[in-house]
Motif scaffolding. Structure first.
Motif, PDB file in Angstrom:
ATOM      1  N   ASN A   1       0.808  -1.211   0.000  1.00 29.89           N
ATOM      2  CA  ASN A   1       0.000   0.000   0.000  1.00 29.89           C
ATOM      3  C   ASN A   1       0.848   1.272   0.000  1.00 29.89           C
ATOM      4  N   GLU A   2       1.940   1.284   0.750  1.00 32.98           N
ATOM      5  CA  GLU A   2       2.804   2.465   0.815  1.00 32.98           C
ATOM      6  C   GLU A   2       3.438   2.760  -0.546  1.00 32.98           C
ATOM      7  N   GLN A   3       3.845   1.694  -1.245  1.00 35.94           N
ATOM      8  CA  GLN A   3       4.429   1.884  -2.570  1.00 35.94           C
ATOM      9  C   GLN A   3       3.408   2.485  -3.531  1.00 35.94           C
ATOM     10  N   ILE A   4       2.173   2.020  -3.457  1.00 34.09           N
ATOM     11  CA  ILE A   4       1.127   2.518  -4.337  1.00 34.09           C
ATOM     12  C   ILE A   4       0.881   3.998  -4.092  1.00 34.09           C
ATOM     13  N   GLN A   5       0.761   4.381  -2.829  1.00 29.83           N
ATOM     14  CA  GLN A   5       0.470   5.764  -2.475  1.00 29.83           C
ATOM     15  C   GLN A   5       1.615   6.711  -2.819  1.00 29.83           C
ATOM     16  N   GLN A   6       2.841   6.214  -2.835  1.00 27.33           N
ATOM     17  CA  GLN A   6       3.995   7.060  -3.119  1.00 27.33           C
ATOM     18  C   GLN A   6       4.309   7.139  -4.616  1.00 27.33           C
ATOM     19  N   THR A   7       3.601   6.372  -5.416  1.00 24.52           N
ATOM     20  CA  THR A   7       3.844   6.369  -6.860  1.00 24.52           C
ATOM     21  C   THR A   7       3.148   7.558  -7.513  1.00 24.52           C
ATOM     22  N   GLN A   8       3.845   8.215  -8.432  1.00 22.57           N
ATOM     23  CA  GLN A   8       3.290   9.366  -9.132  1.00 22.57           C
ATOM     24  C   GLN A   8       2.060   8.968  -9.941  1.00 22.57           C
ATOM     25  N   SER A   9       1.126   9.909 -10.086  1.00 29.35           N
ATOM     26  CA  SER A   9      -0.143   9.610 -10.748  1.00 29.35           C
ATOM     27  C   SER A   9       0.035   9.141 -12.191  1.00 29.35           C
ATOM     28  N   ASP A  10       0.998   9.723 -12.922  1.00 28.67           N
ATOM     29  CA  ASP A  10       1.189   9.303 -14.310  1.00 28.67           C
ATOM     30  C   ASP A  10       1.670   7.861 -14.400  1.00 28.67           C
TER      31      ASP A  10
END
Length: 227
Positions: free
Chosen positions: A98-107
């Motif tokens: 979950n942390e990796q997903i949230q820290q990933t840029q929207s593009d």
């Protein structure tokens, strides 16, 4: 006494007129800008809402289809044990924590979702044909498989629309070719059934990922991470 056009205006009156005109101009200019920004945000909200509804529906439909197929064609434990084999989308860079997903840029999140959806185009196309050819396939099962193919395409178009509006000019990621057609068309009944069952299990996993990614992306873009 009335002022005529020939009478000079005082400096104070001129300044007052200039200030009034400036305020009026700012009001005229700023309102369309605010309206435009508000419209764009509302339009994006609608795009995200549509994509989320389609993604959630596809995820639920895939779960039903997977369970129904296993119940009819892949009952024994051997299939369930073998269903842990690698999915053809495993080479894609997906995010599990979950942390990796949230820290990933929207593009990047959008590009991952689009790649996942694109890579399912041919497998779903053949899945429809193979399930239609299976003895014992009921009409409801076949209609669900066809609907899965349609919903995947709808979802792909919605996500591409979001990418164009959120990140104009962004290039989509490359996606791997599907190499499982031989197993899907195998004359060996076990191999054939396993290939179809495994495809549905992998699709179920991937549709769940897209639902999760969309929720995070919507939070980033629409709510500025205040969710």
């Amino acid at each position: 006494m009335q002022l005529s056009w020939s009478q000079p205006c005082s400096s104070g009156m001129i300044q007052l007129l200039l200030v009034s005109n400036l305020l009026l101009w700012e009001c005229v200019v700023s309102r369309p800008m605010c309206l435009d920004i508000g419209y764009k945000k509302l339009f994006l909200q609608e795009l995200f809402d549509r994509a989320t509804v389609i993604a959630q529906y596809t995820s639920n439909l895939t779960m039903q289809m997977s369970e129904e197929f296993d119940e009819n064609f892949a009952k024994n434990l051997e299939y369930k044990a073998r269903n842990s084999s690698t999915c053809h989308t495993a080479s894609l860079t997906t995010l599990e924590i979950n942390e990796q997903i949230q820290q990933t840029q929207s593009d990047e999140l959008l590009k991952v979702m689009i790649s996942i959806s694109r890579v399912w185009y041919h497998p779903l196309e053949h899945l429809v044909c193979e399930v239609a050819a299976r003895k014992g396939t009921c009409e409801t099962m076949l209609s669900k498989i066809k609907e899965l193919e349609e919903k995947n395409q709808e979802l792909l178009e919605e996500m591409k629309g979001i990418l164009v509006r959120v990140h104009p000019g962004a290039e989509e990621n490359a996606y791997p070719a599907w190499m499982g057609l031989a197993e899907v068309r195998s004359d060996n009944e076990d191999t054939h059934h396993f290939a179809l069952s495994n495809l549905l299990h992998c699709l179920r996993s991937d549709t769940d990922k897209i639902v999760t990614y969309l929720e995070v992306l919507k939070c980033q873009v629409i709510h500025n991470n205040n969710c």
